[in-house]
Write an enzyme that holds these catalytic residues in place. Structure first.
Site, mmCIF file in Angstrom:
data_model
loop_
_atom_site.group_PDB
_atom_site.id
_atom_site.type_symbol
_atom_site.label_atom_id
_atom_site.label_comp_id
_atom_site.label_asym_id
_atom_site.label_seq_id
_atom_site.Cartn_x
_atom_site.Cartn_y
_atom_site.Cartn_z
ATOM 1 N N ASP A 156 0.847 -1.186 0.000
ATOM 2 C CA ASP A 156 0.000 0.000 0.000
ATOM 3 C C ASP A 156 0.885 1.240 0.000
ATOM 4 O O ASP A 156 2.077 1.175 0.311
ATOM 5 C CB ASP A 156 -0.878 0.033 1.255
ATOM 6 N N GLU A 212 -8.786 18.294 5.304
ATOM 7 C CA GLU A 212 -9.078 19.546 6.002
ATOM 8 C C GLU A 212 -8.085 19.811 7.130
ATOM 9 O O GLU A 212 -7.767 20.966 7.427
ATOM 10 C CB GLU A 212 -10.514 19.522 6.531
ATOM 11 N N ARG A 268 -5.862 3.684 -8.342
ATOM 12 C CA ARG A 268 -7.299 3.426 -8.182
ATOM 13 C C ARG A 268 -7.533 1.930 -7.952
ATOM 14 O O ARG A 268 -8.437 1.319 -8.520
ATOM 15 C CB ARG A 268 -8.081 3.899 -9.402
ATOM 16 N N LYS A 289 -5.773 -6.342 -6.334
ATOM 17 C CA LYS A 289 -4.636 -6.831 -5.543
ATOM 18 C C LYS A 289 -4.522 -8.345 -5.641
ATOM 19 O O LYS A 289 -3.418 -8.889 -5.763
ATOM 20 C CB LYS A 289 -4.800 -6.396 -4.087
ATOM 21 N N ASN A 330 -10.330 -4.821 3.431
ATOM 22 C CA ASN A 330 -10.301 -5.060 1.994
ATOM 23 C C ASN A 330 -8.981 -5.644 1.545
ATOM 24 O O ASN A 330 -8.873 -6.189 0.446
ATOM 25 C CB ASN A 330 -10.584 -3.755 1.240
#
Length: 1086
Positions: A376, A479, A712, A718, A740
């Protein structure tokens, strides 16, 4: 909802999915008032029904299962058979010794595996530790494990959802469901509306799922599911389910099947069960090879026993049976299980100090063979914390923020400024004074800056504050990053609004809020500026908007100038904006647009009725902000180290292709100029998941290289990537943290979970857990895996060479017949077990603790198909074994016929008598020779090719006379091995000279002048070993001279401008994939 409900539904189970009905109906079904909540008594009753709110970790540590695993393996079973045979012929001493060896193997293995399982259990973490609920009409904080169905839970930004909730009230609520769905962006939730029953979990917008994180807003919900009945619990349960162990029956198209098909399925199922029991189709490659070796040695032992019986006319005498048992035991590496288990356990403890928890003792060996790592990006290669790296204020200039290790701290990190937009790179940059920034004067001196900072601070609901000297943040990562940037200029939202959103003391007050959603991809707020503190009158009202450029820029008709005033936007302005966006995006930044305008509509008592479309119009473009998820400072070095170790790193991320490509270049996963590769290679290096998933397996296999970056990415992508690597013969590791990621963690050869950010489900699916979530820690595991692999080769060669020596000595000894015509064994059964377990066991453990060689991370992984038993090891095993056997037999022959009268006595295999004195002394001499050979061989195994007298390369100050003492320094480098060998020399004396033990147990007698034979034979053994290593060095030097490889791995070949090991050079020349990538690296350096 937390317990197994096989007995039927419980009183408060819902008969209709919660997302399909209104929350009023759910409250009625659960018998709870949203304002009062449950009473303490009712909560206690429901907990008794549903159990604690926690994921079921299964049966936990099972001592009985671990014990069975230690007994049910091929090597232990062979020892048990030898024990039974010994007791059957009433050979109590031999049977007792074998029993002790079996118990030692089982006890040591049991406690080591039990300790490893307990370690795993101790690091498992559940969800959030506490939650705020309404009980007895009051808001109170309780442990999440105490939550029950019907509890009313209050959520605010930063909370982890403690259970599945049906929302009752939702104010701008967004949750991060990445652990559940893999969706990288927060999901906006609503308490109103219902959805179809069969809609996916990710689209149930009126449900807040357990373990998801609240990134924005606040909410109140009623608990509908707890524990294993939550959505994340169901995934965990499904993942734990074992697939059917029964082979399916092959049927015809009409569904029928003949009897032979059932027989075939039963036979295959039985074969699978037998293979699983013997360990030949489970575990890592080394486990499978050792299990197959044990079976092979079992058959060899049986053949040896048959040879013994045949040589003695298949006699049933005890002497013959004992000889057969001894010969069979000589082929069984009895200490191998203990040494392998302890070596792995020691490696596991070493790794725990280097931030790696190994769930299985054999995972380190497997990781040492890894050729590809699929990782990842967020949180593993990167810090997982967004940072505002660049900000363009229209009419003012561009601000840049230097890399910082503290993304939440607005007081650290250098800020520089240059005039002009980001795409105008030639402008001079000036470093800003931090004290001036924190004073806020830098903002107020230019109106354009103040307008921009107002948007950054107030079109934002993240909170940044300092608690006990440490900066903390709550809210959406995007944010948070923008709020930190505004706080660098002392323009924090809390200061502007007066603390809480409804404060009456702030300069600004929020009138209306239009949150970000996936359709609009922007957020807008309407703020009023008070004319005086505490006043309800506003001197001005402003709309502040931020969002994706393609959604916000079309709403802008003006652009602000250097005075903060709006002027019409021109085509030139649009080109400048788009060029600046491209410039920032190519640096791996996520770019957002900021805009505002002064709202001049009529005064209202309630601004919440304003329609969004009437507010978000006629905006003035104020600037851009570029957000960056910084790579960990050590990631680039870690990826470079992987390249030197011939391990390919793949980035599988949900980010935009441009951002993913930029990060991959920064950490070195792809060459900085990979576009200069051949067109088909360059096209394959970076792909989107959509493009990759559209390819068939055959098309994927035809790619010149598998993608180094997949953007994406989806969970299925994977899994397909792992399968594609397997089809290319690669040994793949997969890192992950979310639910996931679990399918790919299971499919990978080595699954690596994150200990801090990882879900419990991912940890359950993994083989190794990183406690610091750091990609660089994988290198620690790879290095340890390779070190263990080298050490395993050392002690496997040591043990098996001894087995060959013992077996050959005993088989040759069949020719030595006593007066009764029975073969006299040169080595007794207990002597054999003593050499294998006592004398060699500790040195073998010492070999398992050898330090890593200097070039261990500068060579390719070992061939997973060949594994430990490569050709060099097999030849070494035969040579050393035969040489030891030759010397052992010669010592026995020399004692009997050279210095003795050739009298082999009678019944000397069973007991001592005067006529057996010569045999017992000859047997003792042979035993001592074999013991010394085994001990000296351990030192020879420290390096397979280098001389014992020079185990390390020559230094700059090397002189010829160093050979006389350098061996003494090198031999003490591994204290455990050194003292184990010393102990082996010392412990031989009690076996020789203690009465009863020498005659009754070991079947030998103390020696005197025979020590001279032992010394001479030991010198010959050393000479033979050194001669063999010398011959090997000549052979490999000549072979490697033809291929350009260095014999000892001390030097590296330079190829294409990069430093690579020689094997990598060869694979680069012969392999299309490695060659293509290496050419890209070469081009990037030119």
């Amino acid at each position: 909802m937390g317990k197994n409900q096989e007995k039927g539904p419980l009183p408060y189970d819902l008969d209709t999915p919660a997302h399909t009905v209104s929350f009023e109906d759910i409250l009625q079904k659960l018998s709870v008032d949203q304002n009062a909540g449950l009473t303490d008594d009712e909560a206690t009753k429901r907990k008794a029904l549903y159990g604690p709110n926690q994921l079921d970790e299964g049966p936990g540590v099972q001592p009985f299962r671990i014990l069975v695993h230690q007994v049910a393996n091929a090597l232990t079973l062979v020892l048990i058979m030898a024990m039974v045979a010994s007791f059957a012929i009433k050979s109590w001493i031999e049977g007792g010794v074998i029993t002790f060896v079996i118990l030692l193997n089982i006890v040591v293995g049991f406690f080591q595996e039990f300790s490893a399982e307990k370690t795993l259990s101790s690091i498992r973490a559940l969800g959030s530790p506490t939650a705020r609920v309404i009980r007895n009409g009051e808001s109170q904080v309780i442990p999440t494990g105490e939550i029950v169905p019907g509890d009313i839970v209050e959520l605010v930004t930063g909370n982890t959802v403690p259970a599945d909730l049906r929302l009752i009230e939702s104010v701008n609520l967004e949750t991060d469901e990445a652990l559940l769905t893999g969706e990288s962006l927060p999901v906006a939730k609503t308490s109103h509306g219902t959805f179809d029953a069969d809609i996916g979990a990710g689209d149930r917008l009126n449900i807040a799922f357990s373990s998801s994180m609240v990134t924005k807003g606040r909410a109140k919900g009623v608990v509908i599911s707890t524990g294993m009945q939550t959505e994340i619990g169901k995934i965990a349960a499904a993942l734990r389910k074992q697939g059917s162990k029964l082979r399916p029956v092959k049927r015809k198209e009409d569904g029928s099947a003949g009897f032979h098909r059932y027989v075939q399925a039963w036979a295959l199922t039985g074969g699978d069960a037998l293979g699983h029991f013997l360990g030949i189709n489970t575990g890592t490659p080394l486990q499978r090879k050792l299990s197959k070796l044990a079976i092979l040695l079992f058959f060899i032992a049986c053949i040896c026993a048959l040879i013994v019986e045949a040589a003695n006319n298949f006699s049933s005498k005890n002497e013959v049976v004992i000889y057969g048992v001894a010969t069979g035991l000589s082929m069984i590496p009895a200490s191998l299980i203990v040494v392998l288990t302890i070596t792995m356990a020691v490696g596991t403890k070493r790794m725990s100090k280097r931030n790696v928890i190994v769930r299985k003792l054999d995972s380190l060996e497997a990781l040492g063979a890894v050729t590809n790592i699929c990782s990842d990006k967020t949180g593993t290669l990167t810090q997982g914390r967004m940072v505002a790296k660049a900000a363009w204020i229209s009419g003012r200039g561009t601000f840049s923020v230097a890399t910082t290790r503290e993304p939440f701290d607005p007081t650290v990190g250098e800020v520089s400024f240059r005039s002009g937009p980001p795409c105008a790179q030639a402008e001079h940059e000036a470093h800003l004074d931090l004290a001036q920034l924190q004073s806020g004067t830098f903002v107020t001196e230019k109106l354009a800056t103040e307008r921009y900072m107002n948007i950054a601070s107030m079109a934002n609901v993240a909170h940044i504050n300092q608690v006990d000297g440490a900066w903390q943040a709550r809210g959406d990562p995007t944010e948070i990053a923008i709020q930190v940037f505004a706080s660098r200029f002392n323009w924090n939202r809390q200061r502007l609004v007066g603390g809480n959103d409804d404060s009456e003391t702030g300069d600004w007050h929020c009138l209306a809020e239009y949150p970000f959603d996936s359709d609009s991809k922007r957020m807008s707020v309407l703020y009023g500026r008070r004319s005086a503190p505490g006043s309800e009158k506003f001197s001005s009202r402003w709309v502040f908007s931020k969002g994706a450029l393609e959604r916000l820029l079309p709403l802008c008709i003006n652009i602000q100038d250097d005075n903060g005033a709006a002027r019409p936007m021109t085509d030139a302005d649009l080109r400048t904006i788009n060029d600046s966006v491209d410039f920032l995006a190519n640096q791996g930044l996520r770019v957002l647009c900021l805009a505002s305008y002064e709202w001049t509509g009529p005064e209202m008592d309630d601004y919440s009725n304003l329609e969004r479309k009437n507010v978000e119009q006629n905006l003035t473009f104020c600037g851009l902000v570029g957000l960056y998820d910084p790579p960990r400072p050590e990631s680039a070095d870690a990826v470079a180290a992987c390249a030197r170790a011939s391990v390919t790193v793949h980035m599988l991320t949900g980010d935009h292709p441009g951002t993913a490509t930029a990060i991959a270049k920064q950490v070195g996963i792809i060459p900085s100029r990979y576009e200069h590769l051949a067109a088909d290679v360059a096209e394959s290096m970076v792909m989107t998941a959509m493009k990759f998933d559209k390819l068939s397996d055959d098309e994927v296999d035809r790619l010149p290289v598998l993608p180094r970056v997949i953007a994406r990415c989806t969970p299925q992508t994977k899994v397909r990537m792992i399968e594609a690597l397997h089809r290319r013969g690669k040994f793949a590791a997969m890192t992950g943290d979310g639910v996931n990621d679990s399918p790919s963690l299971v499919r990978a050869d080595v699954g690596i979970a994150m200990g801090q950010s990882g879900s419990d489900v991912a940890k359950d699916a993994s083989d190794i857990i990183l406690t610091d979530d750091n990609f660089a820690s994988i290198l620690n595991a790879v290095e340890e895996g390779r070190r263990l692999f080298d050490n395993i080769k050392r002690f496997v060669l040591h043990v098996l060479a001894e087995n060959i020596a013992q077996a050959c000595t005993l088989l040759i000894g069949l020719a030595f017949k006593d007066a009764a015509g029975n073969s006299v064994f040169p080595l007794a059964p207990v002597q054999i077990l003593w050499v294998i377990m006592a004398t060699s066991g500790m040195p073998d453990m010492g070999l398992g603790m050898e330090v890593a060689v200097p070039d261990i991370m500068d060579r390719p992984p070992h061939d997973i198909k060949t594994g430990v038993f490569n050709m060099e090891l097999i030849v070494d095993m035969v040579v050393y074994g035969l040489w030891m056997a030759t010397l052992c037999v010669s010592s026995f022959v020399l004692m009997i016929w050279g210095f003795g009268d050739g009298n082999l006595g009678e019944n000397c295999n069973n007991s001592y008598s005067e006529q057996c004195s010569l045999v017992f002394r000859a047997r003792a001499t042979t035993f001592v020779c074999l013991t010394w050979f085994a001990l000296f061989l351990a030192w020879e195994m420290v390096n397979f090719r280098r001389s014992f007298f020079r185990q390390n390369p020559r230094g700059e100050n090397h002189c010829w006379y160093h050979v006389f003492y350098q061996w003494w320094i090198d031999s003490r480098r591994n204290p455990f091995l050194f003292w184990a060998i010393v102990a082996g020399f010392v412990t031989i004396f009690p076996t020789l000279y203690i009465p009863v033990i020498n005659h009754a147990v070991f079947k030998h007698e103390g020696i005197t002048w025979e020590w001279g034979i032992v010394v001479v034979e030991s010198i010959l053994f050393f000479a033979g070993c050194e001669a063999w290593k010398w011959a090997k060095r000549i052979f490999f030097r000549r072979r490697d001279a033809r291929t350009g490889r260095d014999l000892e791995g001390d030097n590296y070949a330079t190829f294409g401008g990069s430093v690579l090991t020689a094997t990598t050079v060869e694979s680069s020349l012969n392999g299309k994939e490695d060659k293509a990538v290496e050419e890209g690296r070469t081009g990037s350096r030119q």
